[in-house]
Design a protein around this motif. Structure first.
Motif, PDB file in Angstrom:
ATOM      1  N   PRO A  34       0.842  -1.204   0.000  1.00  0.00           N
ATOM      2  CA  PRO A  34       0.000   0.000   0.000  1.00  0.00           C
ATOM      3  C   PRO A  34       0.876   1.252   0.000  1.00  0.00           C
ATOM      4  CG  PRO A  34      -0.164  -1.221   2.079  1.00  0.00           C
ATOM      5  CD  PRO A  34       0.695  -2.038   1.167  1.00  0.00           C
ATOM      6  N   ARG A  35       0.465   2.223  -0.789  1.00  0.00           N
ATOM      7  CA  ARG A  35       1.254   3.449  -0.896  1.00  0.00           C
ATOM      8  C   ARG A  35       1.038   4.337   0.301  1.00  0.00           C
ATOM      9  NH1 ARG A  35       3.542   5.392  -5.470  1.00  0.00           N
ATOM     10  NH2 ARG A  35       3.403   3.944  -7.202  1.00  0.00           N
ATOM     11  N   GLU A  36       2.124   4.940   0.760  1.00  0.00           N
ATOM     12  CA  GLU A  36       1.961   5.941   1.818  1.00  0.00           C
ATOM     13  C   GLU A  36       1.474   7.220   1.169  1.00  0.00           C
ATOM     14  OE1 GLU A  36       5.394   6.538   4.229  1.00  0.00           O
ATOM     15  OE2 GLU A  36       5.511   4.403   4.687  1.00  0.00           O
ATOM     16  N   LYS A  37       0.694   7.977   1.897  1.00  0.00           N
ATOM     17  CA  LYS A  37       0.182   9.228   1.344  1.00  0.00           C
ATOM     18  C   LYS A  37       1.358  10.180   1.093  1.00  0.00           C
ATOM     19  CE  LYS A  37      -3.351  12.708   1.820  1.00  0.00           C
ATOM     20  NZ  LYS A  37      -2.780  13.303   0.643  1.00  0.00           N
ATOM     21  N   LEU A  38       1.297  10.878  -0.024  1.00  0.00           N
ATOM     22  CA  LEU A  38       2.365  11.827  -0.348  1.00  0.00           C
ATOM     23  C   LEU A  38       2.248  13.052   0.567  1.00  0.00           C
ATOM     24  CD1 LEU A  38       4.671  12.093  -2.403  1.00  0.00           C
ATOM     25  CD2 LEU A  38       3.107  13.344  -3.871  1.00  0.00           C
ATOM     26  N   THR A  39       3.301  13.318   1.292  1.00  0.00           N
ATOM     27  CA  THR A  39       3.248  14.447   2.231  1.00  0.00           C
ATOM     28  C   THR A  39       4.189  15.556   1.770  1.00  0.00           C
ATOM     29  OG1 THR A  39       5.065  13.525   3.486  1.00  0.00           O
ATOM     30  CG2 THR A  39       2.824  12.941   4.220  1.00  0.00           C
ATOM     31  N   LYS A  40       3.973  16.732   2.339  1.00  0.00           N
ATOM     32  CA  LYS A  40       4.846  17.866   2.012  1.00  0.00           C
ATOM     33  C   LYS A  40       6.300  17.517   2.367  1.00  0.00           C
ATOM     34  CE  LYS A  40       5.739  22.647   2.863  1.00  0.00           C
ATOM     35  NZ  LYS A  40       5.662  23.731   3.782  1.00  0.00           N
ATOM     36  N   LYS A  41       6.457  16.810   3.491  1.00  0.00           N
ATOM     37  CA  LYS A  41       7.810  16.450   3.933  1.00  0.00           C
ATOM     38  C   LYS A  41       8.499  15.589   2.855  1.00  0.00           C
ATOM     39  CE  LYS A  41      10.190  14.626   7.905  1.00  0.00           C
ATOM     40  NZ  LYS A  41      10.216  13.373   8.587  1.00  0.00           N
ATOM     41  N   ALA A  42       7.728  14.652   2.297  1.00  0.00           N
ATOM     42  CA  ALA A  42       8.311  13.736   1.309  1.00  0.00           C
ATOM     43  C   ALA A  42       8.700  14.452   0.016  1.00  0.00           C
ATOM     44  CB  ALA A  42       7.320  12.622   1.002  1.00  0.00           C
ATOM     45  N   ILE A  43       7.989  15.517  -0.295  1.00  0.00           N
ATOM     46  CA  ILE A  43       8.277  16.177  -1.589  1.00  0.00           C
ATOM     47  C   ILE A  43       9.141  17.424  -1.454  1.00  0.00           C
ATOM     48  CG2 ILE A  43       6.365  15.328  -3.001  1.00  0.00           C
ATOM     49  CD1 ILE A  43       4.658  17.522  -2.033  1.00  0.00           C
ATOM     50  N   THR A  44       9.534  17.734  -0.210  1.00  0.00           N
ATOM     51  CA  THR A  44      10.381  18.912  -0.001  1.00  0.00           C
ATOM     52  C   THR A  44      11.850  18.496  -0.123  1.00  0.00           C
ATOM     53  OG1 THR A  44       8.755  19.814   1.500  1.00  0.00           O
ATOM     54  CG2 THR A  44      10.956  20.755   1.637  1.00  0.00           C
ATOM     55  N   ALA A  45      12.597  19.259  -0.906  1.00  0.00           N
ATOM     56  CA  ALA A  45      14.038  18.984  -1.029  1.00  0.00           C
ATOM     57  C   ALA A  45      14.801  20.115  -0.342  1.00  0.00           C
ATOM     58  CB  ALA A  45      14.401  18.832  -2.485  1.00  0.00           C
ATOM     59  N   ASP A  46      15.758  20.697  -1.053  1.00  0.00           N
ATOM     60  CA  ASP A  46      16.577  21.764  -0.458  1.00  0.00           C
ATOM     61  C   ASP A  46      15.716  22.938  -0.003  1.00  0.00           C
ATOM     62  OD1 ASP A  46      18.669  20.283  -1.197  1.00  0.00           O
ATOM     63  OD2 ASP A  46      19.460  21.668  -2.710  1.00  0.00           O
ATOM     64  N   HIS A  47      16.245  23.674   0.977  1.00  0.00           N
ATOM     65  CA  HIS A  47      15.544  24.892   1.393  1.00  0.00           C
ATOM     66  C   HIS A  47      15.704  25.927   0.280  1.00  0.00           C
ATOM     67  CE1 HIS A  47      13.749  27.757   4.038  1.00  0.00           C
ATOM     68  NE2 HIS A  47      14.711  28.618   3.748  1.00  0.00           N
ATOM     69  N   PRO A  48      14.594  26.542  -0.161  1.00  0.00           N
ATOM     70  CA  PRO A  48      14.703  27.512  -1.280  1.00  0.00           C
ATOM     71  C   PRO A  48      15.685  28.645  -0.988  1.00  0.00           C
ATOM     72  CG  PRO A  48      12.401  27.007  -0.811  1.00  0.00           C
ATOM     73  CD  PRO A  48      13.205  26.356   0.278  1.00  0.00           C
ATOM     74  N   THR A  49      16.419  29.019  -2.028  1.00  0.00           N
ATOM     75  CA  THR A  49      17.450  30.045  -1.869  1.00  0.00           C
ATOM     76  C   THR A  49      16.994  31.406  -2.399  1.00  0.00           C
ATOM     77  OG1 THR A  49      18.321  29.156  -3.920  1.00  0.00           O
ATOM     78  CG2 THR A  49      19.449  28.505  -1.915  1.00  0.00           C
TER      79      THR A  49
END
Ligand SMILES: Cc1ncc(C[n+]2csc(CCOP(=O)(O)OP(=O)(O)O)c2C)c(N)n1
Ligand code: SF4
Ligand SMILES: [Mg+2]
Length: 334
Positions: A34-49
């Protein structure tokens, strides 16, 4: 929305029902975890510059919200961009992506979209990237109706290279390339996109996250070349230019009233998004203009046309392999 397909190992794909994927030829079907729900944490990469206060932050926030809401398959999200402050976008999304050559994001995205129609191809960039150096590519991506969602963050300036006149800078704008003020007629993004042949064309503002979200969803659901121009303030090199369009700064934000086809007299005054001429007229409303969907039409995508063409090309020589088709084509040239 992209159809669910599986790669055949030869560049082709076959549609499969979700949760019915095979582990390989001859092996039994393996039930998908079963897929885990896509969260903001999962799709966040580097802190925007970006500079504090830059409008692009809000676009990123809206995009995260959209990904969470639509719960897309994480491995199918692709974010692409050219060069510019806005084009740094793919760095900040944890997914497949590339920060490509200035102005060449549409060709890159076109190749990915055509080769892997199962992926969700999102393209981001600035007014310079899209309408200046990439203006020609934009026209051809649009007329070919290649399936992708393109978000153009328009700040009316070249931000990354520190304040040159961009194709959307208004006449009189003083910059490093026009110290006495710009004298050239700016591009009208809506007109350019309508005449270019884009099949979904809309306009929004980074100060209005709810509106941005609505449009990203509609653009994503559209099959074909969908483009959103988003006014996104460059607080460093062109601050306050969007005040007249920014409700947060007391400006007006006139939303296009779309036809409901309910037979009422009010409806006659509403905008028919399938009417190209009416869309063009809306594009002539002086700054800050109007916001929402200008134009939407159904036209076969290059993705679908090319798929059909590949299938018939394969069928003719009796479903030959790609290599055999290629060899036959070369033989004919001898
Ligand atoms: C081929 C090429 N020409 C010029 C440049 C320099 N350059 C980099 S970004 C940019 C303009 C960026 O403006 P825009 O697309 O509006 O993005 P913004 O930074 O405003 O978000 C330019 C001219 C480059 N990197 N490559
Ligand atoms: S220079 Fe302008 S566009 Fe670039 S990050 Fe700073 S505010 Fe944003
Ligand atoms: Mg710009």
């Amino acid at each position: 929305m992209a159809e669910t397909t599986t790669g055949n190992g030869d560049g082709s794909t076959t549609p499969v029902a979700a949760g019915n994927r095979q582990s390989g030829s001859g092996s039994p079907a393996i039930a998908e975890a079963p897929r885990e729900k896509l969260t903001k944490k999962a799709i966040t990469a580097d802190h925007p510059t970006w500079c504090p206060g830059c409008g692009d932050f809000a676009v990123l926030a809206a995009f995260y919200k959209f990904l969470e809401k639509r719960n897309l398959e994480h491995e199918k999200i692709v974010t692409l961009a050219g060069i510019g402050c806005s084009s740094r976008f793919p760095y900040f999304v944890n997914g497949h992506g590339a920060h490509f050559i200035h102005g060449r994001a549409v060709p890159l995205a076109s190749g990915i979209s055509l080769a892997r129609p199962d992926l969700h191809v999102f393209l981001f960039g600035g007014d310079g990237d899209g309408f200046s150096i990439g203006g020609n590519h934009l026209d051809h991506g649009a007329r070919k109706n290649i399936n992708m969602t393109y978000f153009i963050m328009d700040n009316f300036v070249y931000g990354l290279t520190k304040k040159q006149t961009s194709p959307t800078s208004p006449i009189g704008f003083k910059s490093k390339t026009d110290p006495t003020g710009a004298i050239d007629q700016p591009v009208n993004p809506m007109k350019k996109l309508i005449s270019g042949g884009a099949t979904f064309i809309a306009r929004t503002h980074a100060a209005n996250v709810a509106h941005m979200m609505q449009l990203i969803e509609r653009a994503f659901d559209h099959q074909g070349f969908s483009v959103i121009e988003c006014l996104s303030e460059c607080v460093e090199f062109f601050p306050d230019v969007f005040d007249p369009a920014n409700p947060k700064k007391g400006g007006s934000f006139e939303v296009i009233q779309e036809k409901k086809w309910d037979g009422t007299s009010e409806d006659e005054l509403r905008h028919d998004v399938t009417d190209e001429v009416a869309a063009y007229k809306l594009a002539t409303v002086p700054f800050p203009g109007v916001f929402g969907v200008f134009y939407e039409t159904d036209r076969p995508t290059k993705n679908s046309l090319e798929k059909k063409w590949i299938e018939t090309t394969r069928e003719k020589p009796g479903n030959a392999s790609d290599l055999e088709v290629l060899q036959k084509t070369f033989d004919k040239m001898k």
